[in-house]
Design a protein around this motif. Structure first.
Motif, PDB file in Angstrom:
ATOM      1  N   ASN A  89       4.491   8.270   4.284  1.00  0.00           N
ATOM      2  CA  ASN A  89       5.292   7.871   3.110  1.00  0.00           C
ATOM      3  C   ASN A  89       4.661   7.003   2.008  1.00  0.00           C
ATOM      4  O   ASN A  89       4.913   5.939   1.983  1.00  0.00           O
ATOM      5  CB  ASN A  89       6.742   7.649   3.139  1.00  0.00           C
ATOM      6  CG  ASN A  89       7.592   8.420   1.296  1.00  0.00           C
ATOM      7  OD1 ASN A  89       5.773   8.145   0.832  1.00  0.00           O
ATOM      8  ND2 ASN A  89       8.987   7.604   1.093  1.00  0.00           N
ATOM      9  N   PRO A  90       2.973   7.059   2.458  1.00  0.00           N
ATOM     10  CA  PRO A  90       1.855   5.938   1.246  1.00  0.00           C
ATOM     11  C   PRO A  90       1.805   5.846   0.061  1.00  0.00           C
ATOM     12  O   PRO A  90       2.687   4.657  -0.794  1.00  0.00           O
ATOM     13  CB  PRO A  90       0.982   6.333   1.757  1.00  0.00           C
ATOM     14  CG  PRO A  90       1.071   7.328   1.757  1.00  0.00           C
ATOM     15  CD  PRO A  90       2.450   8.133   2.837  1.00  0.00           C
ATOM     16  N   ALA A  91       2.688   7.221  -0.984  1.00  0.00           N
ATOM     17  CA  ALA A  91       3.255   6.955  -1.958  1.00  0.00           C
ATOM     18  C   ALA A  91       4.577   6.320  -2.350  1.00  0.00           C
ATOM     19  O   ALA A  91       4.448   5.068  -3.359  1.00  0.00           O
ATOM     20  CB  ALA A  91       3.883   8.421  -2.744  1.00  0.00           C
ATOM     21  N   GLY A  92       5.302   6.622  -1.215  1.00  0.00           N
ATOM     22  CA  GLY A  92       6.128   5.208  -1.047  1.00  0.00           C
ATOM     23  C   GLY A  92       6.626   3.963  -1.132  1.00  0.00           C
ATOM     24  O   GLY A  92       7.102   3.313  -1.959  1.00  0.00           O
ATOM     25  N   LEU A  93       5.596   4.062  -0.247  1.00  0.00           N
ATOM     26  CA  LEU A  93       5.344   2.558   0.195  1.00  0.00           C
ATOM     27  C   LEU A  93       4.356   1.935  -0.936  1.00  0.00           C
ATOM     28  O   LEU A  93       4.773   0.716  -1.581  1.00  0.00           O
ATOM     29  CB  LEU A  93       4.500   2.162   1.011  1.00  0.00           C
ATOM     30  CG  LEU A  93       4.363   0.414   1.740  1.00  0.00           C
ATOM     31  CD1 LEU A  93       5.719  -0.244   1.507  1.00  0.00           C
ATOM     32  CD2 LEU A  93       3.322   0.264   2.975  1.00  0.00           C
ATOM     33  N   ALA A  94       3.370   2.357  -1.859  1.00  0.00           N
ATOM     34  CA  ALA A  94       2.796   1.776  -3.080  1.00  0.00           C
ATOM     35  C   ALA A  94       3.752   1.979  -3.895  1.00  0.00           C
ATOM     36  O   ALA A  94       3.676   0.702  -4.671  1.00  0.00           O
ATOM     37  CB  ALA A  94       2.208   3.058  -3.281  1.00  0.00           C
ATOM     38  N   ASP A  95       4.849   2.235  -4.394  1.00  0.00           N
ATOM     39  CA  ASP A  95       5.531   2.522  -5.372  1.00  0.00           C
ATOM     40  C   ASP A  95       6.357   0.980  -5.116  1.00  0.00           C
ATOM     41  O   ASP A  95       7.026   0.329  -6.025  1.00  0.00           O
ATOM     42  CB  ASP A  95       6.681   3.503  -5.500  1.00  0.00           C
ATOM     43  CG  ASP A  95       5.519   4.514  -6.811  1.00  0.00           C
ATOM     44  OD1 ASP A  95       5.066   4.464  -6.302  1.00  0.00           O
ATOM     45  OD2 ASP A  95       6.342   5.753  -6.220  1.00  0.00           O
TER      46      ASP A  95
END
Length: 568
Positions: A92-98
């Motif tokens: 979940n790279p988008a989740g970690l970026a957020d």
């Protein structure tokens, strides 16, 4: 081609796996000068763990440790103008970026966070827990070129954490294979953290315990031509020498062609040399076009497992083992478990001075797709024997609840099957095109055209291989590799002729029924053996005593054979 010469790029690494030293991020930021700090959090087993996390919480799937580390270090990285690149995004790279953006906002630190996506192919593999392609470094490079200060990825190759920043810094294009291959080799040395600075090192006993008590994390000074120097911050623990770098180069590799999504690096061209205290130069690396396909790691829930370990003490060990196996046979047959495995570990010794050293271990493992079947097989049957079996009956622990286990499989897809995208801090999406050319992967002949002459015959002594050779081993799915190297030309002349596949299988009898391939790397004075299928369905399946083959090389080093006395 690259533009005018620019200064070397200093890339450090602060994590070799999910669970590595928590303080390493701070240590690397405060210990000396850096341009980029990377963190490698992913392994085959980690993807399974994150997949199970995501089943419980769709917003999970990334390495939460990284966020806690960053809370203490984000301001420090900004002050020192150090960019952070990590694959902690996992599934979940988008989740970690957020989550990083929210953390930065809470801390009052302005930071540009970007992420890379496109690796997730789970939807194309129904029934899998996680299916992710290994992406290259050009998505990371696109993020950095557009001003990102923190780049989060999902599944990329470990070396991509280094090739991406190097490509961005030097302006390398996709076809600059020698430069990219040099960065891949540097990235492979850095990826496992302190394994490059004395951790898990075969010849550790030659160095003081205090020196190895807390090895520092490694860094690479990468030059525009792709060459590099591996080193560490001054004053940090551990050490860097040609041996530690050689050991890490051999770790979890196969043949001379080390394939990746951006380039195939020729490990048989790598040249290592001492460049000062705790400094090793890597140069001469040649690269070729990457293969036409990308590797995809599939993680499945394979079923459920349970185990019990019976302790057999003193005399009549074999008879005690036979008795308990016979007593358990009815219960195991009634359960109809899919797989039943017994292993007797003769850790006992005669006339032992302690009860523990007088004891052997009989391990029973049961696996089945049905959780209830596994529970029935062991839940009561083993404990009911407590007063009715061999003398001295006891177990290390009662059988617990059955636990799920995973299965790893790798498949391959064309580059065009993934949508590799750099997602910038401002929301822009930059597609990363597949390589403009490819080259099918072919094995380099396992024997060079001209091996060195054997050592002249002379007197020998039966002794452990490890007196003259180092080794490092690891896992790749169900296969294991064992890299073996020596530190002198004479030792190489002996090793390359002595340690054939046949001799390897004699020394490690567990490999006799397996396909074993030997690869020769003369520049490193090294041999690399790949034993296919020794780990079954991968680490999560816990097929053998050492499920990741971490100590397979040390077992090999402990085996005795005739060694020329001139080498001893």
């Amino acid at each position: 081609m690259s533009g005018p010469a620019v200064s070397p790029l200093r890339i450090g690494n602060a994590s070799g796996f999910y669970g590595d030293r928590f303080d390493a991020l701070s240590e690397m930021l405060t210990g000396g000068e850096l341009d980029v700090l990377t963190g490698d959090y992913l392994a085959e087993l980690t993807m399974l763990i994150l997949g199970r996390d995501r089943l419980k919480d769709p917003g999970a799937g990334y390495a939460r440790t990284f966020l806690r580390q960053l809370e203490d270090c984000l301001g420090l990285a900004q002050e020192r103008s150090v960019k952070i690149v990590t694959n902690a995004g996992g599934l979940n790279p988008a989740g970690l970026a957020d989550a990083v953006r929210k953390l930065a906002e809470r801390l009052g630190i302005p930071v540009r966070v970007a992420h890379v996506e496109g690796d997730d192919l789970t939807a194309a593999h129904p029934g899998s827990l996680a299916a992710h392609a290994y992406l290259g470094g050009f998505g990371i490079a696109a993020c950095l070129r557009e001003g990102a200060e923190v780049v989060v990825t999902g599944r990329v190759t470990d070396a991509a954490l280094v090739t991406g920043p190097a490509a961005a810094h030097f302006g390398w294009g996709p076809g600059e294979y020698d430069r990219l291959a040099g960065a891949v080799v540097a990235g492979h040395v850095l990826e496992c953290g302190t394994q490059a600075t004395g951790g898990n090192y075969a010849f550790f006993a030659e160095h003081g315990i205090q020196q190895l008590r807390r090895p520092g994390f490694p860094l690479a000074e990468i030059h525009e031509d792709g060459s590099s120097v591996i080193t560490k911050h001054d004053g940090s623990g551990g050490f860097v020498d040609v041996g530690t770098v050689t050991a890490q180069l051999l770790y979890e590799t196969g043949g001379a062609r080390y394939a990746g999504p951006d380039v195939t690096a020729r490990l048989d061209t790598v040249r290592l040399s001492r460049a000062g205290d705790d400094r090793v130069r890597i140069e001469g690396v040649r690269g070729e076009a990457p293969p036409p396909t990308l590797k995809v790691g599939l993680n499945w829930l394979g079923g459920f497992r349970n185990e019990v370990v019976f302790v057999l003490t003193g005399l009549d060990i074999e008879a005690k083992a036979a008795l308990v196996r016979d007593q358990m046979s009815d219960a195991l047959a009634k359960s109809a478990a899919g797989e039943v495995r017994w292993d007797l570990v003769r850790s006992d010794r005669a006339d032992a001075g302690t009860e523990e050293t007088a004891s052997a271990l009989l391990r029973l493992v049961v696996r089945d797709p049905d959780q209830e079947v596994v529970g029935r097989a062991l839940s009561g049957a083993a404990i009911e024997l407590a007063l009715a079996s061999y003398p001295g009956f006891h177990v290390l622990a009662p059988p617990g609840k059955s636990a799920p286990y995973g299965v790893f499989e790798d498949v391959y897809v064309p580059h065009g099957a993934v949508g590799h995208v750099a997602v910038l801090h401002d929301g822009r999406r930059i597609p990363v095109p597949p390589p403009h050319e490819s080259r099918p992967l072919e094995a380099v002949s396992d024997e060079p055209s001209a091996l060195p002459e054997p050592l002249p015959s002379g007197s020998t002594r039966r002794a452990p291989l490890g007196l003259v050779a180092g080794a490092r081993s690891g896992d790749k799915g169900g296969n294991a590799n064992v890299g073996v190297w020596v530190r002198s030309d004479d030792a190489w002349r002996w090793l390359v002729h002595e340690l054939t596949v046949e001799r390897f299988q004699q020394l490690l009898p567990e490999t006799r029924s397996l396909d074993v391939t030997r690869h020769v790397l003369p520049n490193l004075r090294a041999l690399n053996f790949v034993a296919e299928g020794i780990l079954g369905a991968g680490v999560a399946a816990q097929h053998r005593f050492d499920p990741q083959a971490k100590a397979l090389g040390e077992w090999l080093r402990s085996r005795h054979l005739e060694i020329p006395e001139t080498l001893l």
